[in-house]
Motif scaffolding. Structure first.
Motif: not given
Length: 72
Positions: A5-12
């Motif tokens: 997974v080269p570009d995981r983004q997390i939005q809380i």
């Protein structure tokens, strides 16, 4: 199989929920071939009453196909 997974983004979204999204690539074993596939994903996590986290919604899709280039 190889998974990346080269570009995981997390939005809380708050104390009890977050979204994880990005692209994933994986190589599968298909006989003598080892094709690499790419997909986009979105996972919605929610904290459970016991404190653990559970995926409550998941979406995976293949990227749009690249249109063929017309000969000149």
């Amino acid at each position: 199989a190889d998974y990346h997974v080269p570009d995981r983004q997390i939005q809380i979204l708050g104390n009890d929920a977050f979204v994880s999204s990005g692209t994933e690539t994986f190589t599968v074993i298909a006989g003598n071939q080892r094709p690499t596939l790419s997909a986009r994903f979105t996972d919605v996590f929610q904290r459970q009453r016991d404190g653990s986290w559970k995926i409550v919604h998941e979406h995976v899709s293949l990227p749009p196909a690249t249109p063929p280039v017309a000969p000149k």
